[in-house]
Write an enzyme that holds these catalytic residues in place. Structure first.
Site, PDB file in Angstrom:
ATOM      1  N   MET A   1       9.877   5.119  -3.164  1.00  0.00           N
ATOM      2  CA  MET A   1       9.811   5.451  -4.587  1.00  0.00           C
ATOM      3  C   MET A   1      10.319   6.861  -4.864  1.00  0.00           C
ATOM      4  O   MET A   1      10.949   7.109  -5.894  1.00  0.00           O
ATOM      5  CB  MET A   1       8.378   5.305  -5.103  1.00  0.00           C
TER       6      MET A   1
ATOM      7  N   ASP B   1       9.970  16.567   1.524  1.00  0.00           N
ATOM      8  CA  ASP B   1       9.343  15.600   2.426  1.00  0.00           C
ATOM      9  C   ASP B   1       9.129  16.285   3.766  1.00  0.00           C
ATOM     10  O   ASP B   1       9.704  17.347   4.026  1.00  0.00           O
ATOM     11  CB  ASP B   1      10.259  14.373   2.603  1.00  0.00           C
TER      12      ASP B   1
ATOM     13  N   VAL C   1       2.888  18.726   2.044  1.00  0.00           N
ATOM     14  CA  VAL C   1       2.148  18.993   0.802  1.00  0.00           C
ATOM     15  C   VAL C   1       0.754  19.543   1.052  1.00  0.00           C
ATOM     16  O   VAL C   1       0.115  20.074   0.130  1.00  0.00           O
ATOM     17  CB  VAL C   1       2.079  17.738  -0.089  1.00  0.00           C
TER      18      VAL C   1
ATOM     19  N   TYR D   1      -8.193   5.486   0.532  1.00  0.00           N
ATOM     20  CA  TYR D   1      -7.005   5.497  -0.330  1.00  0.00           C
ATOM     21  C   TYR D   1      -7.407   5.347  -1.794  1.00  0.00           C
ATOM     22  O   TYR D   1      -6.934   6.091  -2.658  1.00  0.00           O
ATOM     23  CB  TYR D   1      -6.071   4.367   0.084  1.00  0.00           C
TER      24      TYR D   1
ATOM     25  N   LYS E   1      -6.820   7.974  -4.933  1.00  0.00           N
ATOM     26  CA  LYS E   1      -6.008   7.668  -6.108  1.00  0.00           C
ATOM     27  C   LYS E   1      -6.812   7.739  -7.401  1.00  0.00           C
ATOM     28  O   LYS E   1      -6.266   8.066  -8.462  1.00  0.00           O
ATOM     29  CB  LYS E   1      -5.326   6.314  -5.937  1.00  0.00           C
TER      30      LYS E   1
ATOM     31  N   VAL F   1       4.748  -2.350  -4.186  1.00  0.00           N
ATOM     32  CA  VAL F   1       6.140  -1.944  -4.341  1.00  0.00           C
ATOM     33  C   VAL F   1       6.883  -2.216  -3.040  1.00  0.00           C
ATOM     34  O   VAL F   1       6.356  -1.983  -1.938  1.00  0.00           O
ATOM     35  CB  VAL F   1       6.258  -0.454  -4.724  1.00  0.00           C
TER      36      VAL F   1
ATOM     37  N   THR G   1       8.612  -1.128  -0.578  1.00  0.00           N
ATOM     38  CA  THR G   1       8.975   0.052   0.199  1.00  0.00           C
ATOM     39  C   THR G   1       8.415  -0.119   1.615  1.00  0.00           C
ATOM     40  O   THR G   1       7.759  -1.114   1.917  1.00  0.00           O
ATOM     41  CB  THR G   1       8.366   1.322  -0.422  1.00  0.00           C
TER      42      THR G   1
END
Length: 262
Positions: free
Chosen positions: A18, A37, A61, A152, A156, A185, A187
């Site tokens: 994405m 990244d 990050v 997770y 979120k 998605v 990916t």
């Protein structure tokens, strides 16, 4: 005129999936894009494929010093920062009784602390400009619960909540903050086996649109929120999930897809 003409954007998790789709679309719409990244080779390749003013900067990050450097280097290179897309994330599957604290800490450090540190350092330069947009990528699991995804899902929901707080904290400075909530998605994260066609979509009969989403479909929603077309939208949560979060099918009632088991 392109929708992001003269805009400068940072997109995290942009080496693939994405994030890469978002970076490509932003560049197509006129933005100067910084792809970030931890996957250096893939990130550099994606930036090279995009061409133009697209550049890659390595970023973990979780590391605030790296965030400071990326934002500072972006402003030094392009003169400003208009858009931040906090897309980098990890997923973790585990029953709660099998989950060590270290796994929870890893998920939260990337998905939540990473997002918060990005917002912190973007806000300092956007505040000076008196405008900006922060788009935080949450999940359909930031709108509901799911077994086996406790860490997770918690992360979120946290992204969703902190984004609403940031919308209030930063709104008076001219900075808009919203969340995008993708469903499944196509990916590496959403389709690790690389399935296609019916083999891929057979597990999506619970989704009203009856299929998995494509990265470009998430990117299109992110583009809208980041653009001036959404100039009076902040604190919003936008589900891009084929209708998955709208409810559920009751197989014994009319309107359920054929073949669903009661």
């Amino acid at each position: 005129m392109a929708r992001l003409e003269n805009k400068v954007a940072i997109v995290t998790g942009a080496a693939q999936g994405m994030g890469a789709a978002t970076a490509r679309l932003f560049a197509k719409e006129g933005a100067k894009v910084v792809l970030c990244d931890i996957l250096e080779e893939a990130g550099q390749q994606t930036a090279a494929e995009i061409g133009g003013d697209a550049v890659f900067m390595k970023l973990d990050v979780r590391d605030e010093a790296e965030w400071d450097k990326v934002v500072t280097d972006t402003v030094a290179r392009f003169g400003k920062l208009d858009i931040l897309v906090n897309n980098a994330a990890v997923v973790h599957f585990s029953a709660i009784e099998d989950m060590p604290a270290a796994d929870v800490e890893r998920v939260l450090s990337i998905n939540v602390i990473g997002t918060m540190m990005g917002a912190k350092h973007a806000a300092r330069v956007m505040t000076q400009a008196g405008k900006g947009v922060i788009v935080n990528i949450s999940s359909v699991d930031g709108l509901r619960g799911c077994n086996g995804l406790t860490a997770y899902t918690a992360s979120k929901w946290a992204v969703r909540g902190l984004s609403k707080s940031l919308a209030y904290e930063l709104g008076a400075r001219g900075i808009r903050v919203c969340t995008i909530h993708p469903g499944g998605v196509n990916t590496m994260m959403g389709n690790p086996a690389g399935l296609t066609g019916d083999a891929l979509n057979k597990d999506y009969t619970m989704v009203p649109l009856q299929r998995i989403g494509e990265p470009e479909e998430i990117a299109n929603a992110t583009l809208f929120v980041a653009s001036d077309d959404a100039s009076y939208i902040s604190g919003a949560e936008i589900a891009v999930d084929g209708g998955w979060s709208a409810g559920y099918y009751q197989p014994v009632l009319p309107g359920a897809p054929k073949g669903m088991n009661a």
